[in-house]
Write a protein that holds these residues in place. Sequence first.
Motif, PDB file in Angstrom:
ATOM      1  N   GLY A  14       0.999  -1.209   0.260  1.00 52.40           N
ATOM      2  CA  GLY A  14       0.032  -0.120  -0.025  1.00 52.40           C
ATOM      3  C   GLY A  14       0.807   1.033   0.489  1.00 52.40           C
TER       4      GLY A  14
ATOM      5  N   ALA B  64     -14.518   8.693   4.914  1.00 53.03           N
ATOM      6  CA  ALA B  64     -13.951   8.257   6.525  1.00 53.03           C
ATOM      7  C   ALA B  64     -13.736   6.341   6.619  1.00 53.03           C
ATOM      8  CB  ALA B  64     -15.665   8.243   7.183  1.00 53.03           C
ATOM      9  N   ALA B  67     -10.112   5.714   5.920  1.00 54.69           N
ATOM     10  CA  ALA B  67      -9.548   6.055   6.906  1.00 54.69           C
ATOM     11  C   ALA B  67      -9.482   5.386   8.090  1.00 54.69           C
ATOM     12  CB  ALA B  67      -9.550   7.140   6.964  1.00 54.69           C
ATOM     13  N   ALA B  68     -10.137   4.499   8.022  1.00 57.73           N
ATOM     14  CA  ALA B  68     -10.971   3.819   9.555  1.00 57.73           C
ATOM     15  C   ALA B  68     -10.321   2.095   9.091  1.00 57.73           C
ATOM     16  CB  ALA B  68     -12.536   3.729  10.013  1.00 57.73           C
ATOM     17  N   ALA B  70      -7.824   2.327   7.712  1.00 60.57           N
ATOM     18  CA  ALA B  70      -6.482   2.198   7.767  1.00 60.57           C
ATOM     19  C   ALA B  70      -5.478   2.368   8.960  1.00 60.57           C
ATOM     20  CB  ALA B  70      -5.617   3.742   6.583  1.00 60.57           C
ATOM     21  N   ALA B  71      -6.625   2.680   9.902  1.00 58.63           N
ATOM     22  CA  ALA B  71      -6.726   2.530  11.391  1.00 58.63           C
ATOM     23  C   ALA B  71      -6.928   1.583  12.114  1.00 58.63           C
ATOM     24  CB  ALA B  71      -7.537   3.668  12.030  1.00 58.63           C
ATOM     25  N   GLY B  72      -7.523   0.569  11.119  1.00 62.81           N
ATOM     26  CA  GLY B  72      -6.967  -1.314  11.961  1.00 62.81           C
ATOM     27  C   GLY B  72      -8.554  -1.901  12.282  1.00 62.81           C
ATOM     28  N   ALA B  73      -9.295  -1.005  11.435  1.00 61.85           N
ATOM     29  CA  ALA B  73     -11.343  -0.723  11.652  1.00 61.85           C
ATOM     30  C   ALA B  73     -12.154  -2.226  10.838  1.00 61.85           C
ATOM     31  CB  ALA B  73     -12.437   0.584  11.859  1.00 61.85           C
ATOM     32  N   LEU B  97      -4.318   1.596  -1.240  1.00 64.38           N
ATOM     33  CA  LEU B  97      -3.584   2.294   0.151  1.00 64.38           C
ATOM     34  C   LEU B  97      -3.984   0.210   0.610  1.00 64.38           C
ATOM     35  CD1 LEU B  97      -5.054   5.046   1.916  1.00 64.38           C
ATOM     36  CD2 LEU B  97      -2.821   4.615   0.423  1.00 64.38           C
ATOM     37  N   ARG B  98      -4.029  -0.166  -0.416  1.00 61.55           N
ATOM     38  CA  ARG B  98      -4.526  -1.947   0.344  1.00 61.55           C
ATOM     39  C   ARG B  98      -5.424  -1.682   1.020  1.00 61.55           C
ATOM     40  NH1 ARG B  98      -0.697  -5.513  -2.765  1.00 61.55           N
ATOM     41  NH2 ARG B  98      -1.846  -6.794  -2.144  1.00 61.55           N
ATOM     42  N   PHE B 195      -0.791  -3.013   9.732  1.00 62.81           N
ATOM     43  CA  PHE B 195      -0.315  -1.488  10.140  1.00 62.81           C
ATOM     44  C   PHE B 195      -1.669  -1.276  10.529  1.00 62.81           C
ATOM     45  CE2 PHE B 195      -0.887  -1.113   5.820  1.00 62.81           C
ATOM     46  CZ  PHE B 195      -1.767   0.042   4.882  1.00 62.81           C
ATOM     47  N   ILE B 197      -2.737   3.116  11.420  1.00 64.19           N
ATOM     48  CA  ILE B 197      -2.411   4.781  12.185  1.00 64.19           C
ATOM     49  C   ILE B 197      -2.666   5.549  13.040  1.00 64.19           C
ATOM     50  CG2 ILE B 197      -2.019   5.818   9.359  1.00 64.19           C
ATOM     51  CD1 ILE B 197      -5.161   6.661   9.842  1.00 64.19           C
ATOM     52  N   LEU B 198      -3.053   4.619  13.957  1.00 63.40           N
ATOM     53  CA  LEU B 198      -3.110   4.656  15.726  1.00 63.40           C
ATOM     54  C   LEU B 198      -1.866   4.444  16.193  1.00 63.40           C
ATOM     55  CD1 LEU B 198      -7.204   4.164  15.712  1.00 63.40           C
ATOM     56  CD2 LEU B 198      -6.734   6.307  15.777  1.00 63.40           C
ATOM     57  N   VAL B 206       0.685   7.133   5.434  1.00 60.26           N
ATOM     58  CA  VAL B 206       0.092   6.198   4.737  1.00 60.26           C
ATOM     59  C   VAL B 206      -0.198   7.526   3.581  1.00 60.26           C
ATOM     60  CG1 VAL B 206      -2.058   5.086   3.799  1.00 60.26           C
ATOM     61  CG2 VAL B 206      -0.695   4.350   6.531  1.00 60.26           C
TER      62      VAL B 206
ATOM     63  N   VAL C  43      -2.816  11.433  15.302  1.00 55.16           N
ATOM     64  CA  VAL C  43      -2.623  11.409  14.710  1.00 55.16           C
ATOM     65  C   VAL C  43      -2.736  12.108  13.559  1.00 55.16           C
ATOM     66  CG1 VAL C  43      -3.790   9.664  12.775  1.00 55.16           C
ATOM     67  CG2 VAL C  43      -3.033   8.994  15.101  1.00 55.16           C
ATOM     68  N   PRO C  66       1.727   9.020  13.105  1.00 56.98           N
ATOM     69  CA  PRO C  66       1.116   8.612  12.300  1.00 56.98           C
ATOM     70  C   PRO C  66       0.441   9.692  11.321  1.00 56.98           C
ATOM     71  CG  PRO C  66       0.437   7.803  14.149  1.00 56.98           C
ATOM     72  CD  PRO C  66       1.668   8.665  15.182  1.00 56.98           C
ATOM     73  N   TYR C  67       0.566   9.818  10.241  1.00 56.96           N
ATOM     74  CA  TYR C  67      -0.265  10.487   9.107  1.00 56.96           C
ATOM     75  C   TYR C  67      -1.113   9.778   7.744  1.00 56.96           C
ATOM     76  CZ  TYR C  67       0.260  13.192   5.320  1.00 56.96           C
ATOM     77  OH  TYR C  67       0.267  13.973   3.644  1.00 56.96           O
ATOM     78  N   ILE C  68      -2.190  10.339   7.480  1.00 60.18           N
ATOM     79  CA  ILE C  68      -2.709   9.839   6.775  1.00 60.18           C
ATOM     80  C   ILE C  68      -3.257  10.568   5.244  1.00 60.18           C
ATOM     81  CG2 ILE C  68      -4.264   9.708   7.642  1.00 60.18           C
ATOM     82  CD1 ILE C  68      -5.469   7.801   5.796  1.00 60.18           C
ATOM     83  N   ALA C  77     -13.545  14.679   6.330  1.00 61.14           N
ATOM     84  CA  ALA C  77     -13.948  13.664   5.937  1.00 61.14           C
ATOM     85  C   ALA C  77     -13.333  11.525   7.064  1.00 61.14           C
ATOM     86  CB  ALA C  77     -14.250  12.906   4.742  1.00 61.14           C
ATOM     87  N   GLY C  81     -13.388   9.833  10.186  1.00 60.41           N
ATOM     88  CA  GLY C  81     -12.942   7.862  10.007  1.00 60.41           C
ATOM     89  C   GLY C  81     -11.728   7.519  11.108  1.00 60.41           C
ATOM     90  N   ALA C  85     -12.850   4.946  14.066  1.00 60.87           N
ATOM     91  CA  ALA C  85     -11.673   3.962  14.494  1.00 60.87           C
ATOM     92  C   ALA C  85     -11.636   4.008  15.844  1.00 60.87           C
ATOM     93  CB  ALA C  85     -11.130   3.927  13.354  1.00 60.87           C
TER      94      ALA C  85
END
Lengths: 97, 389, 309
Positions: A14, B64, B67-68, B70-73, B97-98, B195, B197-198, B206, C43, C66-68, C77, C81, C85
Amino acid sequence: MAKKKEGWKELPIGAIIVEPGSSRKFKTGDWREGKKPVVDKDKCTNCLFCWISCPDSAIIVKDGEMKGFNLDYCKGCGICFTQCPVNAIEMVDEEKE
Amino acid sequence: MKVAAKTANEAMAEAMRQINPDVVAAYPITPSTEIVQIFSQFVADGLVDTEFVPVESEHSAASACTAAAAAGARVMTATASQGLALMNEVLFVTAGLRLPMVICEIARTLSAPINIHCDHSDTMDQRDTGWMQFYAEDSQEAYDLVIQAVKITEEAFLPAMVSADAFILSHSLQRIEMLDDKDVQNFIGEHKTPFSILDTDKPITVGPLDLQDYYFEHKRSEAQAMRDAGKVIEKVFSDFGKKFGRKYNLIEEYKMKDAKRAIVLMGSTAGTAKEVVDTLRADGEKVGLVKVFAFRPWPTEEVNQALKNAEYIGVMDRAEGMSGFGAPLFTEIRSSLYDENKNPDIYGYVYGLGGRDTTPGDIKKVFDDLKKVENGKKLDRNNYLGVRE
Amino acid sequence: MGINLKELSKQEDFFTSGHRACAGCGPAIALRQALLVAGKDTVVSFSTGCMEVVSTIFPYTAWKVPYIHSLFENSAATMSGVEAAYNALKRKGKIKKDINLIAFGGDGGTYDIGLQALSGAMERGHNMLYICYDNQAYMNTGIQRSGATPYGASTTTSPSGKVIPGKTRRRKDLTEIMAAHNIPYAAQASISDWRDYMTKVEKARSIKGPKFIVVFAPCQLGWYYKKEDTIKIADMAVKSRFWPLYEVENGVHKITKDPKKVIPVEDWLKLQGRFRHLFKGENKKIIEEIQREVDMRWERLKKLEEAGL
């Protein structure tokens, strides 16, 4: 920098970057256009206004004391020079050093 | 196991309840609104632990959820038509972002002119986003595919949409067999991510800027994930089949073994087509049907295997594609079969746009056309079924 | 509470060196200062724009938190998310810590293309801070006018020409738009007043719910001034009352800096190439209009504060 770039199977999934702050390997000091900052420590009061104003985190501070400039990253903008309240920072020609 | 009467909307909402995702961000749109409504009630009644985010647009719903993820949800949403189109930009990000994510999608037209009824223009519009796509024939399949998609997306590291036809499925009551809640939970297992992001102790970046020196490698890797996804899907389908007795494949073959003439299509029309096949078979005609479940990844081998004895093929597309040539499913089928030794004669039929009813007569016409071709008649390569001249 | 530079200097920068922002970049200062206050357990989400581009050129990242980044218009938005999470995973015991969530965007990504997503996120009440770094134009794409570009400014899509003297429309008042969402905290800050700005970031951090700060961050490349003057230009914007420093906490306006010696807005305009055409012939009346508007807005702000509104 001369390292061979990874093939597609070797890169993290990713396109994530796993090393925090890896940009420090990329030196921006050679962006300066002939001027660099110098500090007169006799005048410096360690107010750290230069440090808080630097866009490139290029002011070296140790134990609350301003120790000079990290020229690996300083782009020579001169903001520190304008922000020093006691005129302790000067922008000088690099060639003359 | 429980038998119930459910519309596809209800069935997918029930699947979502049983999956109990961490985050659902969603926005109403006809005809998938019900999924969001029913799920909101589950949240309000404390039947799920989900953080429900009632966003202000589908763009934000997809953003959302991405992103969630990416945060592992574990994340899901539901949408249709313009909503999916509005998500388009984000869908590329989720896949790039897979990240795993599942959309319960109700296949509806795209404007203009505005129309709320069924066709596959919306999902076909998203076929290059890097999302897996599954097409259900009925409520049961919609329900089963949503549950399996969760596992598939988390193992393939690619997002997936499960599509059910607008109104024909979304609003029609059908008998379905529901799994027990705990069986669904055991099947999908706990969500684990490589991974998050939290994780502030292991900060990652990311979504960086990729230039000429890396972008291509990252895309190559994503493309490989799609190429490899077929194996993941088959494994999950196989596990599901073993546990619950309903075994899915990338495609479904219906009376194809000795079929000389075949129709290929996706979604709810398969039910009608099967009836027509049965009728013609009773008259001794060697006809069959291939229903494509997974349009992405494209199941080349399975399609070719299924069609290996067919000499005349009619591909029915519920989307135009506006290529000036053939519609999306037609071009995929024709391209897939190009390398085969046999050279079947393949014709495209665009049908059912804007919810136009597709009758057994329409489907019989396709088989009849193919028979005429067999008898030496010429037929246009691409045709329209059920449109007034 | 209270910003102590000596104390702050002991911790590491979470937005660090080696990024490719121009020399004298105002927004880079805004990010650094915010991150110094926010600290390690933060974050960040980012909209597409200058700071996104310069800070994360693969395989390099200037971020140590951590960055997105997802897209241009969806930083808010995206953070919605992340927050959802976070809430879900915390409830399940998978995350233990308290984490600051900060969404960043430039003025293009905030005033314009991302306004819908921002408005939605603020209305929904996510526990996050949104910081807009405002350099008053689309700088990443080459200085195009945005909803934040001030009246009279010349940009590449509002150029001053023979018949049109730069941007003909007023800029949006985003701080008031955000305050109108009835969020607990909305504020306007400037990189020239780091103490005021960092105090606002710290205050926002301590408040639960959606918070918004727009920080004035000059761009030497797009505003055409000398690169060492970035903070001076920001400072003069505050001193001329062009950019008042204030906050709206639970609906109540409070001016956080009332400049002692007010300078004419003309002095500030004069130093920037984007306003150069205003000093020629007929256009001079535009300077008077700008001054009138600055005075009017300040008066309005004063009245709101005095009335306890």
